[in-house]
Design a protein around this motif. Structure first.
Motif, mmCIF file in Angstrom:
data_model
loop_
_atom_site.group_PDB
_atom_site.id
_atom_site.type_symbol
_atom_site.label_atom_id
_atom_site.label_comp_id
_atom_site.label_asym_id
_atom_site.label_seq_id
_atom_site.Cartn_x
_atom_site.Cartn_y
_atom_site.Cartn_z
ATOM 1 N N PRO A 183 -51.943 -74.292 -13.174
ATOM 2 C CA PRO A 183 -51.137 -74.742 -14.312
ATOM 3 C C PRO A 183 -49.905 -75.532 -13.852
ATOM 4 O O PRO A 183 -49.287 -75.193 -12.831
ATOM 5 C CB PRO A 183 -50.729 -73.435 -14.996
ATOM 6 N N GLN A 184 -49.581 -76.559 -14.596
ATOM 7 C CA GLN A 184 -48.431 -77.386 -14.247
ATOM 8 C C GLN A 184 -47.118 -76.775 -14.732
ATOM 9 O O GLN A 184 -46.070 -76.998 -14.142
ATOM 10 C CB GLN A 184 -48.618 -78.790 -14.839
ATOM 11 N N GLN A 185 -47.169 -76.017 -15.811
ATOM 12 C CA GLN A 185 -45.962 -75.385 -16.359
ATOM 13 C C GLN A 185 -46.250 -73.913 -16.633
ATOM 14 O O GLN A 185 -46.185 -73.441 -17.771
ATOM 15 C CB GLN A 185 -45.535 -76.099 -17.646
ATOM 16 N N ILE A 186 -46.566 -73.177 -15.582
ATOM 17 C CA ILE A 186 -47.017 -71.797 -15.737
ATOM 18 C C ILE A 186 -45.958 -70.917 -16.383
ATOM 19 O O ILE A 186 -46.274 -69.950 -17.094
ATOM 20 C CB ILE A 186 -47.442 -71.202 -14.368
ATOM 21 N N GLU A 187 -44.675 -71.251 -16.191
ATOM 22 C CA GLU A 187 -43.628 -70.424 -16.783
ATOM 23 C C GLU A 187 -43.593 -70.535 -18.299
ATOM 24 O O GLU A 187 -42.995 -69.695 -18.983
ATOM 25 C CB GLU A 187 -42.256 -70.770 -16.188
ATOM 26 N N HIS A 188 -44.239 -71.571 -18.856
ATOM 27 C CA HIS A 188 -44.271 -71.762 -20.310
ATOM 28 C C HIS A 188 -45.666 -71.535 -20.901
ATOM 29 O O HIS A 188 -45.824 -71.558 -22.130
ATOM 30 C CB HIS A 188 -43.811 -73.180 -20.667
ATOM 31 N N ALA A 189 -46.657 -71.331 -20.052
ATOM 32 C CA ALA A 189 -48.043 -71.226 -20.514
ATOM 33 C C ALA A 189 -48.310 -69.850 -21.118
ATOM 34 O O ALA A 189 -47.861 -68.828 -20.581
ATOM 35 C CB ALA A 189 -48.994 -71.481 -19.350
ATOM 36 N N PRO A 190 -49.044 -69.763 -22.226
ATOM 37 C CA PRO A 190 -49.318 -68.470 -22.869
ATOM 38 C C PRO A 190 -50.045 -67.501 -21.930
ATOM 39 O O PRO A 190 -50.902 -67.901 -21.140
ATOM 40 C CB PRO A 190 -50.216 -68.856 -24.049
ATOM 41 N N VAL A 191 -49.697 -66.225 -22.061
ATOM 42 C CA VAL A 191 -50.230 -65.190 -21.185
ATOM 43 C C VAL A 191 -50.658 -63.994 -22.031
ATOM 44 O O VAL A 191 -50.114 -63.767 -23.117
ATOM 45 C CB VAL A 191 -49.184 -64.777 -20.123
ATOM 46 N N VAL A 192 -51.634 -63.251 -21.531
ATOM 47 C CA VAL A 192 -52.068 -62.013 -22.174
ATOM 48 C C VAL A 192 -51.636 -60.843 -21.292
ATOM 49 O O VAL A 192 -51.845 -60.877 -20.070
ATOM 50 C CB VAL A 192 -53.601 -61.978 -22.365
ATOM 51 N N VAL A 193 -51.017 -59.822 -21.883
ATOM 52 C CA VAL A 193 -50.679 -58.596 -21.161
ATOM 53 C C VAL A 193 -51.322 -57.424 -21.883
ATOM 54 O O VAL A 193 -51.695 -57.531 -23.059
ATOM 55 C CB VAL A 193 -49.153 -58.375 -21.049
ATOM 56 N N PHE A 194 -51.454 -56.313 -21.173
ATOM 57 C CA PHE A 194 -52.064 -55.128 -21.776
ATOM 58 C C PHE A 194 -51.099 -54.456 -22.743
ATOM 59 O O PHE A 194 -51.430 -54.184 -23.894
ATOM 60 C CB PHE A 194 -52.490 -54.160 -20.663
ATOM 61 N N ASP A 195 -49.904 -54.165 -22.252
ATOM 62 C CA ASP A 195 -48.851 -53.557 -23.073
ATOM 63 C C ASP A 195 -47.534 -53.781 -22.350
ATOM 64 O O ASP A 195 -47.510 -54.412 -21.278
ATOM 65 C CB ASP A 195 -49.134 -52.062 -23.333
ATOM 66 N N PRO A 196 -46.400 -53.316 -22.889
ATOM 67 C CA PRO A 196 -45.112 -53.585 -22.237
ATOM 68 C C PRO A 196 -44.997 -53.052 -20.810
ATOM 69 O O PRO A 196 -44.163 -53.528 -20.039
ATOM 70 C CB PRO A 196 -44.098 -52.899 -23.169
ATOM 71 N N ARG A 197 -45.821 -52.061 -20.446
ATOM 72 C CA ARG A 197 -45.766 -51.533 -19.087
ATOM 73 C C ARG A 197 -46.592 -52.346 -18.093
ATOM 74 O O ARG A 197 -46.529 -52.110 -16.890
ATOM 75 C CB ARG A 197 -46.261 -50.077 -19.082
ATOM 76 N N ASP A 198 -47.379 -53.266 -18.592
ATOM 77 C CA ASP A 198 -48.241 -54.083 -17.733
ATOM 78 C C ASP A 198 -47.404 -55.186 -17.097
ATOM 79 O O ASP A 198 -46.980 -56.127 -17.775
ATOM 80 C CB ASP A 198 -49.380 -54.669 -18.567
ATOM 81 N N THR A 199 -47.191 -55.090 -15.785
ATOM 82 C CA THR A 199 -46.355 -56.068 -15.071
ATOM 83 C C THR A 199 -47.166 -56.992 -14.170
ATOM 84 O O THR A 199 -46.574 -57.799 -13.451
ATOM 85 C CB THR A 199 -45.308 -55.337 -14.217
ATOM 86 N N LEU A 200 -48.485 -56.893 -14.190
ATOM 87 C CA LEU A 200 -49.292 -57.665 -13.245
ATOM 88 C C LEU A 200 -49.055 -59.167 -13.385
ATOM 89 O O LEU A 200 -48.864 -59.884 -12.398
ATOM 90 C CB LEU A 200 -50.773 -57.351 -13.435
ATOM 91 N N GLN A 201 -49.114 -59.662 -14.615
ATOM 92 C CA GLN A 201 -48.945 -61.097 -14.836
ATOM 93 C C GLN A 201 -47.563 -61.568 -14.388
ATOM 94 O O GLN A 201 -47.426 -62.633 -13.780
ATOM 95 C CB GLN A 201 -49.184 -61.427 -16.304
ATOM 96 N N HIS A 202 -46.546 -60.788 -14.685
ATOM 97 C CA HIS A 202 -45.196 -61.185 -14.320
ATOM 98 C C HIS A 202 -44.966 -61.075 -12.812
ATOM 99 O O HIS A 202 -44.133 -61.812 -12.253
ATOM 100 C CB HIS A 202 -44.179 -60.356 -15.100
ATOM 101 N N ARG A 203 -45.689 -60.189 -12.148
ATOM 102 C CA ARG A 203 -45.615 -60.155 -10.680
ATOM 103 C C ARG A 203 -46.182 -61.436 -10.087
ATOM 104 O O ARG A 203 -45.657 -61.971 -9.108
ATOM 105 C CB ARG A 203 -46.365 -58.935 -10.146
ATOM 106 N N VAL A 204 -47.254 -61.948 -10.684
ATOM 107 C CA VAL A 204 -47.820 -63.220 -10.221
ATOM 108 C C VAL A 204 -46.844 -64.362 -10.492
ATOM 109 O O VAL A 204 -46.645 -65.250 -9.641
ATOM 110 C CB VAL A 204 -49.177 -63.480 -10.903
ATOM 111 N N LEU A 205 -46.218 -64.371 -11.674
ATOM 112 C CA LEU A 205 -45.231 -65.400 -11.975
ATOM 113 C C LEU A 205 -44.081 -65.371 -10.969
ATOM 114 O O LEU A 205 -43.619 -66.422 -10.511
ATOM 115 C CB LEU A 205 -44.694 -65.204 -13.393
ATOM 116 N N ALA A 206 -43.618 -64.168 -10.614
ATOM 117 C CA ALA A 206 -42.547 -64.052 -9.628
ATOM 118 C C ALA A 206 -43.000 -64.586 -8.275
ATOM 119 O O ALA A 206 -42.238 -65.264 -7.565
ATOM 120 C CB ALA A 206 -42.097 -62.594 -9.519
ATOM 121 N N ARG A 207 -44.225 -64.288 -7.900
ATOM 122 C CA ARG A 207 -44.764 -64.771 -6.626
ATOM 123 C C ARG A 207 -44.871 -66.293 -6.618
ATOM 124 O O ARG A 207 -44.792 -66.926 -5.564
ATOM 125 C CB ARG A 207 -46.133 -64.137 -6.387
#
Length: 298
Positions: A183-207
């Motif tokens: 993705p060219q603008q991953i910080e703005h691209a829509p994401v799916v999470v399981f629930d508020p405790r699901d940090t997997l996607q945000h860990r990838v964004l941080a990486r």
């Protein structure tokens, strides 16, 4: 200390049902008798064991006795079954409370429990929680075992490595057509999470260099529906590898990066108790995990 076992059993019932009144109905006692038993137990141990909230919850000292109560129930059930006369009617099969993260439940644990039910006749109370929080249910005495990402044993428990559950950053072709892969603008691209405790996607964004990103987010608190949401293009997400099948090869899902993988190491924590049934459950969980998960990291 001379513990009142009837008081311990009553304490367990109060926490399990959430109130003194509900525990009284379960135990066929008056609410006053239930309250007296708990107060008597608190007097014996010299600690407050319950927070009189709604629902009632155990204090830290109460959690110790909850674990004891659960262990006693399991040992009594096993002893009764062992002593049962063959001609006598079968007793009610034991119910084993287990904490598990949603993705393990959806990808590998259920067949393990089904096989154990077939062999041993036991049933299960499954409490679903994020793998980084499921050990807390052991600490509270609510379960006898937990699939967890925490390797440090809860007091009174053993910790056994199970393996690595691998996740892959994936999106639907329609999503990729809009945002790209990578993705060219991953910080703005829509994401799916399981629930508020699901940090997997945000860990990838941080990486990827976006630790403070707050992309448009859809929360889908079901493993099966999470997968469907990603496939329908609601957002990209970290999909567990064991449930993928050939979706990537068929073009149904597209990897966002060549290195878009995230490994979550899992452990099985269980009571340190000499129980044949608990030992059988532990061995079954280990076998089931070894057949699906990646080997534990050295």
């Amino acid at each position: 200390m001379d513990l009142d076992l009837a008081g311990v059993t009553t304490l367990v019932a109060v926490v399990r049902t959430g109130s003194f009144e509900a525990a009284a109905r379960e135990l066929r006692l008056t609410p006053s008798a239930v309250s007296q038993r708990v107060r008597g137990l608190e007097t014996r141990v010299g600690r407050v064991l319950l927070r009189r909230t709604r629902p009632v919850v155990a204090t830290e000292a109460g959690e110790v006795l909850l674990r004891l109560g659960g262990q006693l129930e399991l040992l009594v059930e096993e002893a009764v079954e062992e002593l049962r006369v063959e001609a006598a009617p079968a007793s009610r099969p034991p119910v084993l409370p287990v904490a598990v993260n949603a993705d393990s439940l959806a990808t590998w644990l259920l067949p393990v429990l089904a096989e154990l039910h077939e062999d041993q006749g036991v049933t299960f109370e499954l409490l679903r929680d994020d793998e980084h929080h499921s050990a807390e249910l052991l600490r509270q005495g609510r379960v006898l075992g937990a699939v967890t990402a925490d390797p440090v044993p809860v007091q009174g428990c053993r910790s056994v490595p199970l393996g690595v559950l691998r996740y892959r950053a994936l999106a639907a072709p329609s999503w990729v057509a809009r945002w790209g892969a990578p993705p060219q603008q991953i910080e703005h691209a829509p994401v799916v999470v399981f629930d508020p405790r699901d940090t997997l996607q945000h860990r990838v964004l941080a990486r990827r260099g976006h630790p403070d990103a707050q992309p448009p987010t859809t929360s889908v608190p079901s493993s099966w529906d999470f997968d469907r949401a990603v496939r329908m293009g609601l957002g990209w997400g970290m999909v567990p590898e064991p449930g993928l099948g050939d979706a990537v090869e068929r073009g149904e899902l597209v990897p966002l990066w060549d290195d878009g993988e995230l490994d979550v190491a899992l452990w099985w924590q269980h009571w340190r108790l000499d129980s044949p049934l608990l030992r059988t459950l532990t061995e079954a969980v280990q076998r089931g995990a070894a057949a699906v998960l990646h080997p534990p990291h050295p």
